[in-house]
Design a protein around this motif. Structure first.
Motif, PDB file in Angstrom:
ATOM      1  N   HIS A 126       0.985  -1.194  -0.319  1.00  7.74           N
ATOM      2  CA  HIS A 126      -0.063  -0.175  -0.185  1.00  7.74           C
ATOM      3  C   HIS A 126       1.017   1.133   0.210  1.00  7.74           C
ATOM      4  N   TRP A 127       0.913   1.886  -1.150  1.00  6.93           N
ATOM      5  CA  TRP A 127       2.102   2.726  -1.330  1.00  6.93           C
ATOM      6  C   TRP A 127       1.973   4.093  -0.534  1.00  6.93           C
ATOM      7  N   PRO A 128       0.803   4.675  -0.268  1.00  2.94           N
ATOM      8  CA  PRO A 128       0.733   5.890   0.491  1.00  2.94           C
ATOM      9  C   PRO A 128       1.232   5.766   1.921  1.00  2.94           C
ATOM     10  N   THR A 129       1.071   4.519   2.721  1.00  3.11           N
ATOM     11  CA  THR A 129       1.477   4.382   4.097  1.00  3.11           C
ATOM     12  C   THR A 129       2.788   3.666   3.862  1.00  3.11           C
ATOM     13  N   LYS A 130       3.091   3.365   2.765  1.00  2.00           N
ATOM     14  CA  LYS A 130       4.580   2.484   2.674  1.00  2.00           C
ATOM     15  C   LYS A 130       4.729   1.358   3.516  1.00  2.00           C
ATOM     16  N   THR A 131       3.510   0.614   3.422  1.00  2.00           N
ATOM     17  CA  THR A 131       3.132  -0.742   4.287  1.00  2.00           C
ATOM     18  C   THR A 131       2.831  -1.845   3.394  1.00  2.00           C
ATOM     19  N   SER A 132       3.488  -2.973   3.531  1.00  2.00           N
ATOM     20  CA  SER A 132       3.368  -4.223   2.769  1.00  2.00           C
ATOM     21  C   SER A 132       2.660  -5.169   3.524  1.00  2.00           C
ATOM     22  N   HIS A 133       1.690  -5.818   2.910  1.00  2.00           N
ATOM     23  CA  HIS A 133       0.851  -6.742   3.827  1.00  2.00           C
ATOM     24  C   HIS A 133       0.946  -8.438   3.271  1.00  2.00           C
ATOM     25  N   HIS A 134       0.578  -9.166   4.158  1.00  2.00           N
ATOM     26  CA  HIS A 134       0.978 -10.745   3.805  1.00  2.00           C
ATOM     27  C   HIS A 134      -0.256 -11.576   3.958  1.00  2.00           C
ATOM     28  N   PHE A 135      -0.543 -12.341   2.935  1.00  2.00           N
ATOM     29  CA  PHE A 135      -1.397 -13.375   2.945  1.00  2.00           C
ATOM     30  C   PHE A 135      -1.295 -14.578   2.336  1.00  2.00           C
ATOM     31  N   THR A 136      -1.853 -15.779   2.870  1.00  2.00           N
ATOM     32  CA  THR A 136      -1.548 -16.916   2.723  1.00  2.00           C
ATOM     33  C   THR A 136      -2.768 -17.739   2.230  1.00  2.00           C
ATOM     34  N   SER A 137      -2.701 -18.571   1.347  1.00  2.00           N
ATOM     35  CA  SER A 137      -3.828 -19.600   0.837  1.00  2.00           C
ATOM     36  C   SER A 137      -3.181 -21.114   0.879  1.00  2.00           C
ATOM     37  N   LYS A 138      -3.995 -22.074   0.918  1.00  2.00           N
ATOM     38  CA  LYS A 138      -3.731 -23.475   0.580  1.00  2.00           C
ATOM     39  C   LYS A 138      -3.723 -23.699  -0.464  1.00  2.00           C
ATOM     40  N   ASP A 139      -4.488 -23.297  -1.230  1.00  2.00           N
ATOM     41  CA  ASP A 139      -4.596 -23.656  -3.009  1.00  2.00           C
ATOM     42  C   ASP A 139      -4.252 -22.393  -3.750  1.00  2.00           C
ATOM     43  N   GLY A 140      -4.013 -21.451  -3.381  1.00  2.00           N
ATOM     44  CA  GLY A 140      -3.603 -20.028  -4.051  1.00  2.00           C
ATOM     45  C   GLY A 140      -4.601 -19.653  -4.867  1.00  2.00           C
ATOM     46  N   ILE A 141      -5.962 -19.912  -4.603  1.00  3.73           N
ATOM     47  CA  ILE A 141      -7.225 -19.641  -5.459  1.00  3.73           C
ATOM     48  C   ILE A 141      -8.033 -18.831  -4.348  1.00  3.73           C
ATOM     49  N   LYS A 142      -8.623 -19.582  -3.417  1.00  5.26           N
ATOM     50  CA  LYS A 142      -9.582 -19.132  -2.383  1.00  5.26           C
ATOM     51  C   LYS A 142      -8.895 -19.085  -0.882  1.00  5.26           C
ATOM     52  N   ASP A 143      -9.841 -18.445  -0.147  1.00  4.56           N
ATOM     53  CA  ASP A 143      -9.809 -18.415   1.418  1.00  4.56           C
ATOM     54  C   ASP A 143      -8.222 -18.017   1.845  1.00  4.56           C
ATOM     55  N   TRP A 144      -7.845 -16.690   1.251  1.00  2.56           N
ATOM     56  CA  TRP A 144      -6.673 -16.001   1.472  1.00  2.56           C
ATOM     57  C   TRP A 144      -6.947 -15.396   3.065  1.00  2.56           C
ATOM     58  N   VAL A 145      -6.013 -15.591   3.533  1.00  3.08           N
ATOM     59  CA  VAL A 145      -5.913 -15.253   5.037  1.00  3.08           C
ATOM     60  C   VAL A 145      -5.010 -14.292   5.271  1.00  3.08           C
ATOM     61  N   TYR A 146      -5.423 -13.187   6.099  1.00  3.16           N
ATOM     62  CA  TYR A 146      -4.565 -12.179   6.295  1.00  3.16           C
ATOM     63  C   TYR A 146      -3.353 -12.493   7.452  1.00  3.16           C
ATOM     64  N   ARG A 147      -2.070 -12.246   7.037  1.00  2.00           N
ATOM     65  CA  ARG A 147      -1.092 -12.747   8.278  1.00  2.00           C
ATOM     66  C   ARG A 147      -0.345 -11.630   8.839  1.00  2.00           C
ATOM     67  N   GLY A 148      -0.958 -10.308   8.386  1.00  2.00           N
ATOM     68  CA  GLY A 148      -0.451  -9.144   9.102  1.00  2.00           C
ATOM     69  C   GLY A 148       0.414  -8.139   8.313  1.00  2.00           C
ATOM     70  N   ILE A 149       1.132  -7.273   8.674  1.00  2.00           N
ATOM     71  CA  ILE A 149       2.089  -6.563   8.191  1.00  2.00           C
ATOM     72  C   ILE A 149       3.356  -7.162   7.652  1.00  2.00           C
ATOM     73  N   ALA A 150       3.866  -7.399   6.433  1.00  2.00           N
ATOM     74  CA  ALA A 150       5.019  -8.077   5.957  1.00  2.00           C
ATOM     75  C   ALA A 150       6.233  -6.904   6.472  1.00  2.00           C
ATOM     76  N   PHE A 151       6.211  -5.795   6.038  1.00  2.00           N
ATOM     77  CA  PHE A 151       7.168  -5.033   6.417  1.00  2.00           C
ATOM     78  C   PHE A 151       6.475  -3.443   6.276  1.00  2.00           C
ATOM     79  N   LYS A 152       7.075  -2.424   6.850  1.00  2.00           N
ATOM     80  CA  LYS A 152       6.689  -1.188   6.915  1.00  2.00           C
ATOM     81  C   LYS A 152       7.908  -0.414   7.098  1.00  2.00           C
ATOM     82  N   LYS A 153       7.925   0.916   6.071  1.00  2.00           N
ATOM     83  CA  LYS A 153       8.849   1.917   6.103  1.00  2.00           C
ATOM     84  C   LYS A 153       8.853   2.761   7.522  1.00  2.00           C
ATOM     85  N   GLY A 154       9.887   2.581   8.117  1.00  2.00           N
ATOM     86  CA  GLY A 154      10.015   3.428   9.287  1.00  2.00           C
ATOM     87  C   GLY A 154      10.324   2.434  10.238  1.00  2.00           C
ATOM     88  N   GLU A 155       9.570   1.372  10.393  1.00  2.00           N
ATOM     89  CA  GLU A 155       9.431   0.350  11.369  1.00  2.00           C
ATOM     90  C   GLU A 155      10.489  -0.816  11.006  1.00  2.00           C
TER      91      GLU A 155
END
Length: 386
Positions: free
Chosen positions: A282-311
């Motif tokens: 998400h470029w305005p906040t310089k924040t990257s987010h991480h998701f996972t899925s068992k089949d790569g198609i559905k049921d994507w689960v949010y795993r939190g912030i991957a990395f964030k500028k400044g932190e």
């Protein structure tokens, strides 16, 4: 009287046990909170490939001193700014980086959308230094290319993908050094009930209307090809790398209304540890987010912030020196033997509008080691209790 005393003592013991149990539960919950990790916790310090230097190279103070032999850069800004990139290892053990570049006389904004060319570089070490070997398809539209990535196809040929400035094309070669020939445009023909805007710019007022953007192609373990583009909507082809692709779902973050629903870009995808992973920015906040899925198609689960500028201090050397790049974009994961071993980033030392061309500011490609085995183990343990 003795019976009453016994009852009172028993009651006090019972209360004490409950308090101890409650205390134990709190301790366990606290320990679980302490164990919660995110993707950024698995980045490793960068081993310098040369001396960390400050003199005679471009860059603001926040990126000095640095290792100019890490990744790909033009340290004296004699000609090029670099962007994009994915690394492919050949059968001889050499590492090939397929990326984009433009003449440093452009400012950043003009460079990427006027002067960007697809290019190829080679190194004996995944960390670098990479030697610029020139344009990847010099005879096609003067070498135009952006959002450039490389990969090995299911048939072991080498493929390079470009999008954003053009509709979205794939070039192939039997040799990682080329020559690369145009295989054709990527076809997305089945929206599957979703909007075609998930695959291509759909607003005629957009500068690159009709083009795909931020295309990342991945070989699935089941033999299919998968594309994640700017929207993060999964697209699958059962008929080869060109498609036709079928849109398999909506934006992966759509069911998470608390996350920003616009201005997301630069997704990367990989498969490791039995899971499909997507990281996007998400470029305005310089924040990257991480998701996972068992089949790569559905049921994507949010795993939190991957990395964030400044932190997130991703660009840390083994001696403790940190480079604080102003923008961290275009992440790609390098997977070997089933685990991510490195991430590749496009970085710039100042705000993009402050890179004027023919000045002392520029962009480069940085390679950062990653403990993929520990990361996959952590994710497997996490998923097993869900």
């Amino acid at each position: 009287m003795n019976k009453l005393l016994i009852i009172v003592l028993s009651f006090l013991v019972l209360i004490g046990c409950k308090n101890e149990n409650k205390k134990g539960v709190v301790q366990v919950e606290h320990q679980q909170e302490e164990k919660q990790k995110s993707l950024v916790d698995f980045f490793l310090p960068m081993e310098p490939q040369g001396e960390l230097i400050s003199e005679g190279i471009w860059g603001a103070e926040n990126v000095l001193p640095r290792d100019v032999k890490n990744g790909l850069e033009d340290p004296k800004l004699e000609k090029w700014c670099y962007w994009d990139g994915r690394i492919v290892k050949d059968d001889a053990g050499k590492y090939h980086m397929y990326a984009s570049k433009w003449n440093q006389s452009y400012n950043h904004s003009d460079g990427w959308h006027i002067g960007s060319k697809g290019m190829h570089a080679v190194s004996d070490n995944i960390m670098g230094p990479y030697e610029d070997k020139g344009l990847t398809w010099p005879n096609w539209k003067d070498g135009i290319g952006h959002n450039v990535i490389g990969l090995r196809m299911h048939d072991d040929r080498y493929a390079v993908v470009t999008s954003e400035l053009t509709p979205g094309e794939i070039f192939v070669s039997d040799n990682p050094n080329g020559p690369f020939e145009l295989l054709g445009p990527i076809k997305v023909e089945d929206p599957n009930g979703f909007g075609m805007g998930l695959a291509r710019y759909s607003n005629p007022e957009q500068p690159h209307y009709g083009n795909m953007s931020n295309v990342k192609v991945m070989l699935r373990p089941d033999g299919k090809y998968m594309i994640i583009a700017r929207s993060t909507a999964p697209m699958i082809s059962e008929n080869g790398i060109l498609g036709p692709y079928k849109i398999m779902g909506d934006r992966i973050y759509k069911k998470y209304p608390n996350l920003p629903q616009t201005r997301n870009e630069d997704p990367t995808i990989w498969h490791s540890g039995g899971l499909y992973h997507i990281v996007y920015n998400h470029w305005p906040t310089k924040t990257s987010h991480h998701f996972t899925s068992k089949d790569g198609i559905k049921d994507w689960v949010y795993r939190g912030i991957a990395f964030k500028k400044g932190e997130s201090k991703i660009f840390k050397y083994t001696d403790g020196t940190i480079n604080d790049w102003q923008f961290i974009e275009r992440p790609t994961a390098y997977v070997e033997d089933g685990h991510v071993t490195h991430f590749i980033f496009s970085v710039i030392d100042v705000k993009k509008g402050q890179d004027r061309g023919n000045d002392n500011h520029a962009s480069k490609i940085v390679v950062v080691p990653f403990d993929g085995e520990a990361f996959d183990k952590y994710m497997q343990d996490l998923v097993s209790v869900e």
